[in-house]
Design a protein around this motif. Structure first.
Motif, short mmCIF file in Angstrom:
data_model
loop_
_atom_site.label_atom_id
_atom_site.label_comp_id
_atom_site.label_asym_id
_atom_site.label_seq_id
_atom_site.Cartn_x
_atom_site.Cartn_y
_atom_site.Cartn_z
N ILE A 106 0.84 -1.21 0.00
CA ILE A 106 0.00 0.00 0.00
C ILE A 106 0.87 1.25 0.00
N ILE A 107 1.89 1.27 0.86
CA ILE A 107 2.77 2.44 0.95
C ILE A 107 3.51 2.68 -0.36
N ASP A 108 3.97 1.60 -0.99
CA ASP A 108 4.68 1.76 -2.26
C ASP A 108 3.75 2.32 -3.34
N GLY A 109 2.50 1.86 -3.33
CA GLY A 109 1.54 2.41 -4.29
C GLY A 109 1.26 3.88 -4.03
N ALA A 110 1.13 4.23 -2.75
CA ALA A 110 0.91 5.64 -2.39
C ALA A 110 2.14 6.49 -2.72
N ARG A 111 3.32 5.90 -2.54
CA ARG A 111 4.55 6.63 -2.86
C ARG A 111 4.63 6.97 -4.35
N ARG A 112 4.21 6.03 -5.19
CA ARG A 112 4.21 6.30 -6.63
C ARG A 112 3.24 7.42 -6.98
N ALA A 113 2.09 7.43 -6.29
CA ALA A 113 1.12 8.50 -6.53
C ALA A 113 1.68 9.85 -6.10
N ALA A 114 2.36 9.87 -4.95
CA ALA A 114 2.95 11.12 -4.46
C ALA A 114 4.07 11.59 -5.37
N VAL B 225 -0.22 11.77 1.66
CA VAL B 225 -1.48 12.33 2.12
C VAL B 225 -2.58 11.33 1.80
N PRO B 226 -3.77 11.47 2.41
CA PRO B 226 -4.83 10.48 2.21
C PRO B 226 -5.19 10.20 0.76
N ARG B 227 -5.13 11.20 -0.11
CA ARG B 227 -5.51 10.94 -1.50
C ARG B 227 -4.52 9.98 -2.17
N ASP B 228 -3.29 9.90 -1.65
CA ASP B 228 -2.34 8.92 -2.18
C ASP B 228 -2.79 7.50 -1.84
N LEU B 229 -3.41 7.34 -0.69
CA LEU B 229 -3.95 6.03 -0.30
C LEU B 229 -5.08 5.63 -1.24
N ILE B 230 -5.96 6.58 -1.54
CA ILE B 230 -7.05 6.30 -2.48
C ILE B 230 -6.49 5.87 -3.83
N SER B 231 -5.45 6.57 -4.29
CA SER B 231 -4.84 6.24 -5.58
C SER B 231 -4.23 4.86 -5.57
N ALA B 232 -3.55 4.51 -4.45
CA ALA B 232 -2.91 3.20 -4.35
C ALA B 232 -3.94 2.08 -4.46
N ILE B 233 -5.09 2.26 -3.80
CA ILE B 233 -6.13 1.23 -3.83
C ILE B 233 -6.82 1.19 -5.19
N ASP B 234 -7.04 2.36 -5.79
CA ASP B 234 -7.68 2.41 -7.10
C ASP B 234 -6.83 1.71 -8.16
N ARG B 235 -5.52 1.83 -8.04
CA ARG B 235 -4.62 1.29 -9.07
C ARG B 235 -4.28 -0.19 -8.85
N MET C 66 -2.98 10.27 7.21
CA MET C 66 -2.54 9.10 6.44
C MET C 66 -2.02 8.02 7.37
N VAL C 67 -1.28 8.41 8.40
CA VAL C 67 -0.79 7.44 9.38
C VAL C 67 -1.97 6.76 10.07
N ARG C 68 -3.00 7.56 10.41
CA ARG C 68 -4.18 7.00 11.05
C ARG C 68 -4.85 5.96 10.16
N ASP C 69 -4.95 6.26 8.86
CA ASP C 69 -5.57 5.31 7.94
C ASP C 69 -4.75 4.03 7.83
N LEU C 70 -3.45 4.14 7.76
CA LEU C 70 -2.61 2.95 7.68
C LEU C 70 -2.72 2.12 8.96
N ASN C 71 -2.78 2.81 10.11
CA ASN C 71 -2.99 2.11 11.39
C ASN C 71 -4.29 1.33 11.35
N GLY C 72 -5.35 1.99 10.90
CA GLY C 72 -6.67 1.35 10.90
C GLY C 72 -6.74 0.17 9.95
N ILE C 73 -6.20 0.34 8.76
CA ILE C 73 -6.22 -0.76 7.79
C ILE C 73 -5.45 -1.96 8.33
N ALA C 74 -4.27 -1.70 8.92
CA ALA C 74 -3.47 -2.79 9.48
C ALA C 74 -4.20 -3.50 10.60
#
Length: 227
Positions: A29-37, A46-56, A127-135
């Motif tokens: 997930i982090i690597d996908g968000a990193r590519r979006a960023a 940021v949270p929209r990077d998480l959305i992008s990682a999941i969408d892709r 974003m950290v909160r979202d990663l905590n929650g997903i994990a």
């Protein structure tokens, strides 16, 4: 996390395997968000990077219980109506806080921040909160299904999915699929073992992410047994 959902004993290799799988999922997930960023020349997620990682990458769409609790996903989940056509309020859709893993999400913060640093990234608090929650939600679900494997003596609802090109016959099933071996279980009914966690993984992940998670989990469990 296991104690939150089951009174069964948990072997050390099982605990290491579960931690390894969760780390593999978060890394993807982090690597996908990193590519979006990187497309916006940013090194802070940021949270929209998480959305992008999941969408892709649909393979990382895990921990979905968390989506109902995070502002990041509000408005993206769609409306839900009951059998009578009445809109189901968000509070009701969220359901009980236990054993969803939502209440214990804060326990993952130190590990998430360490993982972010290892990938050369930082993240805003949301974003950290979202990663905590997903994990937290993912691992809680994984622990619950590993306990179910022990109780039922294997994966009773096991299945496979094959991609088929329209107009062409479906490929034959593999004669020796290593995942099918996890659908039956040996061992006592009091302890969650490594293979029980691996069997639960097959119910939560698919594709290349599942294969990588299983491989890394086996290695982590072997290291735990040798320690």
């Amino acid at each position: 996390m296991f104690r939150d959902v089951t009174s069964l004993h948990v072997s050390r290799p099982a605990a290491w395997a579960a931690a390894s799988v969760t780390r593999t999922v978060l890394t993807e997930i982090i690597d996908g968000a990193r590519r979006a960023a990187a497309e916006e020349d940013r090194k802070r997620l940021v949270p929209r990077d998480l959305i992008s990682a999941i969408d892709r990458n649909v393979e990382v769409e895990v921990g979905s219980t968390w989506y109902l609790h995070s502002p990041t996903f509000h408005g993206l989940m769609g409306e839900v109506y009951d059998a009578k056509g009445v809109l189901v309020p968000l509070r009701q859709r969220r359901g009980s806080r236990k054993p969803s893993g939502v209440a214990g999400a804060h326990r993952f913060e130190a590990g998430v921040r360490k993982l972010l640093r290892s990938r050369g990234m930082t993240a805003v608090p949301a974003m950290v909160r979202d990663l905590n929650g997903i994990a937290s939600v993912f691992l809680t679900d994984l622990a619950g299904d590993a306990a179910m494997v022990v109780r039922e003596g294997g994966v009773k609802r096991f299945g496979t999915v094959a991609l088929v090109i329209p107009g062409e016959p479906a490929p034959p099933p593999p004669l020796k699929d290593p995942l099918l071996a996890l659908s039956t279980r040996c061992g006592d009914r009091r302890t969650i073992g490594r293979d029980d966690v691996l069997a639960a993984v097959t119910m939560h992940l698919f594709g290349k992410l599942r294969q990588r998670a299983l491989t890394e989990a086996r290695e982590a469990a072997r290291n735990a047994s040798a320690a």
